[in-house]
Design a protein around this motif. Structure first.
Motif, PDB file in Angstrom:
ATOM      1  N   UNK A 147       3.749   8.224 -24.433  1.00  0.00           N
ATOM      2  CA  UNK A 147       4.735   7.162 -24.663  1.00  0.00           C
ATOM      3  C   UNK A 147       5.173   6.503 -23.361  1.00  0.00           C
ATOM      4  N   UNK A 151       5.205   2.609 -22.850  1.00  0.00           N
ATOM      5  CA  UNK A 151       6.471   1.866 -22.852  1.00  0.00           C
ATOM      6  C   UNK A 151       6.897   1.334 -21.480  1.00  0.00           C
ATOM      7  N   UNK A 152       7.062   2.232 -20.540  1.00  0.00           N
ATOM      8  CA  UNK A 152       7.654   1.801 -19.264  1.00  0.00           C
ATOM      9  C   UNK A 152       6.587   1.320 -18.283  1.00  0.00           C
ATOM     10  N   UNK A 155       8.445  -0.385 -15.259  1.00  0.00           N
ATOM     11  CA  UNK A 155       9.438   0.405 -14.508  1.00  0.00           C
ATOM     12  C   UNK A 155       8.814   1.723 -14.063  1.00  0.00           C
ATOM     13  N   UNK A 162      12.288   9.568 -15.876  1.00  0.00           N
ATOM     14  CA  UNK A 162      12.510   9.959 -17.279  1.00  0.00           C
ATOM     15  C   UNK A 162      11.533  11.044 -17.725  1.00  0.00           C
TER      16      UNK A 162
ATOM     17  N   UNK B   1      16.636  -8.118 -18.518  1.00  0.00           N
ATOM     18  CA  UNK B   1      15.748  -7.060 -17.999  1.00  0.00           C
ATOM     19  C   UNK B   1      16.269  -5.677 -18.392  1.00  0.00           C
ATOM     20  N   UNK B   4      15.846  -5.029 -22.134  1.00  0.00           N
ATOM     21  CA  UNK B   4      14.453  -4.674 -22.472  1.00  0.00           C
ATOM     22  C   UNK B   4      14.194  -3.191 -22.162  1.00  0.00           C
ATOM     23  N   UNK B   5      14.722  -2.780 -21.006  1.00  0.00           N
ATOM     24  CA  UNK B   5      14.567  -1.375 -20.606  1.00  0.00           C
ATOM     25  C   UNK B   5      15.301  -0.446 -21.583  1.00  0.00           C
ATOM     26  N   UNK B   8      13.333  -0.093 -24.736  1.00  0.00           N
ATOM     27  CA  UNK B   8      12.189   0.801 -24.508  1.00  0.00           C
ATOM     28  C   UNK B   8      12.643   2.259 -24.430  1.00  0.00           C
ATOM     29  N   UNK B   9      13.783   2.434 -23.773  1.00  0.00           N
ATOM     30  CA  UNK B   9      14.336   3.789 -23.643  1.00  0.00           C
ATOM     31  C   UNK B   9      14.706   4.363 -25.012  1.00  0.00           C
ATOM     32  N   UNK B  11      13.489   3.469 -27.958  1.00  0.00           N
ATOM     33  CA  UNK B  11      12.248   3.756 -28.702  1.00  0.00           C
ATOM     34  C   UNK B  11      11.659   5.086 -28.219  1.00  0.00           C
ATOM     35  N   UNK B  12      11.676   5.224 -26.898  1.00  0.00           N
ATOM     36  CA  UNK B  12      11.127   6.440 -26.279  1.00  0.00           C
ATOM     37  C   UNK B  12      11.858   7.694 -26.778  1.00  0.00           C
TER      38      UNK B  12
END
Lengths: 191, 262
Positions: A147, A151-152, A155, A162, B1, B4-5, B8-9, B11-12
């Motif tokens: 994932x 996803x990242x 970043x 993470x 920005x 968006x992060x 994503x976080x 979802x993660x």
């Protein structure tokens, strides 16, 4: 102490020493990721081979043992080849591949367990708790790493941070299962 | 920005949590399935063991009964006959023969009569034929009469309820339990009185044997006799309890009787 438990003891000791060394490296050479990553890279093979050896000594059927050995050899080879052409993102891919192999071995163990005569009390069996720890730890890590790659993308630093936090948490959970396995073993010896 | 992060976080985190939950469910299901299988397996093992023990016990009892029958027949047909013949010879012997005193001959005759009677009782007690042809009640009455005949003990036998027809095997097992109890009473209890009570219930036969001896608590370790009695009762699907009744021992045997046994 059974052989599989001795292997896990060695694994836990190496993991503990490895964690301490990596923390020391991190504080001594701040932000020198490459050193930390290279260190972990070396432990990937050790991690995979030790846990695979654990399954090899635990699985009751011969052909399951040999399949696990073939898996480990082929995957170790893959890891070595991948490390040759070094790329920092490859490290987590190596982990994904090796952990996936361990998940398959854990599933093989469950398969054997559910298809054999139910003579043992699994809730008091050290092997069951250790395999469950490996299964949950490795499967969570595979999902986590996959994932994080999906996803990242933008970043990079956050991705590492993470992934490290979550991966550490799941490794801790896995070691807690190992502790449960040790407790079961100690209780079975007392009784 | 940042948003968006954050997405994503989220979802993660959600995905990882879901996967972990799924893994836990998988493990729990595996344990549940294994435990269910284990329960079924243990039941099957228990059943097999019980069947095996039942078969072994039946064979043991059958062998024992066959041995008893053989000895009983041997006593009755061989030794008993010879002793009767000896008694007959003695009866026909003239008193003046070889100047043997008449009192001695009559003493021999008395001894022979007692031996024949004793052997006959022993043969009857061992024989399955006696129980099967005369019934349980008659057989127990015979045992009680034997005990009373000794002059040392006072035994009583009472029956309550409408008598049921029992299978030969059941009667034999109950009779053997009574015999074992009487044997224990004479050998270990140290009492004088014995009460045997047989209660016929519509679907149950209850046998109670009580004595005024030293009781179970003072009788030392339980012997094989108790175990055999329990096993015999369990063989018929019944129960066996032996307890100290304060001033003696009380044994209670309960045997289920099929409904069509009237």
């Amino acid at each position: 102490m059974p052989k599989y438990l001795r292997i896990i003891t060695i694994y836990t000791t190496i993991a503990g020493v490895g964690a301490i060394i990596s923390i020391l490296i991190h504080f001594k050479f701040k932000y020198v990721w490459d050193i930390v990553i290279n260190f972990f890279d070396a432990t990937t093979i050790l991690h995979l081979s030790l846990l695979a050896y654990f399954f090899f000594s635990l699985l009751p059927k011969k052909y399951h043992k040999y399949i696990s050995i073939i898996f480990v050899f082929s995957l170790t080879l893959t890891v070595v080849i991948l490390i040759k052409d070094w790329d920092s993102s490859l490290l987590s891919r190596c982990f994904i591949v090796s952990n996936f192999a361990l998940i398959l071995m854990a599933i093989t163990y469950y398969w054997d367990l559910l298809n054999s005569e139910p003579r043992i009390d699994i809730l008091h069996d050290p092997a069951f708790w250790i395999v469950t720890g490996i299964f949950i730890g490795m499967a969570s890590n595979v999902v986590l790493l996959t994932l994080s790659h999906l996803l990242f993308v933008k970043y990079d630093y956050m991705r590492y941070a993470l992934t490290s936090i979550f991966a550490s948490f799941f490794y801790a959970v896995m070691h807690l299962f190992f502790v449960k396995g040790y407790i079961c073993y100690r209780n079975s010896r007392r009784n | 920005m940042l948003s968006e992060f954050t997405t994503e976080l989220m979802v993660f985190v959600i995905c990882v949590t879901l996967i972990v939950m799924l893994l836990c469910v998988f493990v729990i299901l595996a344990v549940y399935r294994y435990k269910r299988k284990q329960l079924y397996y243990n039941k099957e093992i228990k059943l097999l063991r019980s069947e095996y023990e039942h078969t072994i016990l039946s064979s043991q009892i059958e062998i024992q009964e066959q041995t008893f029958l053989h000895i009983s027949r041997e006593i009755h047909d061989n030794i008993g006959q010879k002793l009767t013949l000896a008694k007959l010879y003695l009866n026909t012997l003239p008193a003046s023969y070889h100047n043997i005193p008449e009192t001695r001959i009559s003493h021999c005759l008395q001894l022979l009569t007692e031996s024949i009677s004793g052997l006959s009782d022993l043969s009857r007690g061992m024989s399955t034929d006696f129980v099967l042809s005369n019934g349980l009640v008659k057989a127990i009455e015979h045992e009680v009469a034997l005990l009373n005949r000794s002059g040392v003990y006072a035994a009583r036998f009472t029956i309550e309820g409408e008598e049921l027809f029992l299978e030969g095997n059941t009667e034999l097992v109950v009779y053997r339990i009574v015999q074992e109890c009487i044997h224990n009473f004479v050998k270990h209890a140290g009492g004088m009185e014995l009460l045997i009570h047989l209660l016929y219930q519509p679907d149950n036969l209850r046998l109670t044997i009580r004595d005024n001896g030293i009781g179970l608590n003072n009788a030392g370790p339980k012997g094989a006799g108790m175990i055999h009695m329990r096993k015999r009762a369990e063989l018929l699907g019944g129960s066996f309890t032996a307890k100290d009744a304060g001033n003696g021992t009380e044994i209670e045997v309960s045997i289920p009787v099929p409904h069509n046994s009237k």
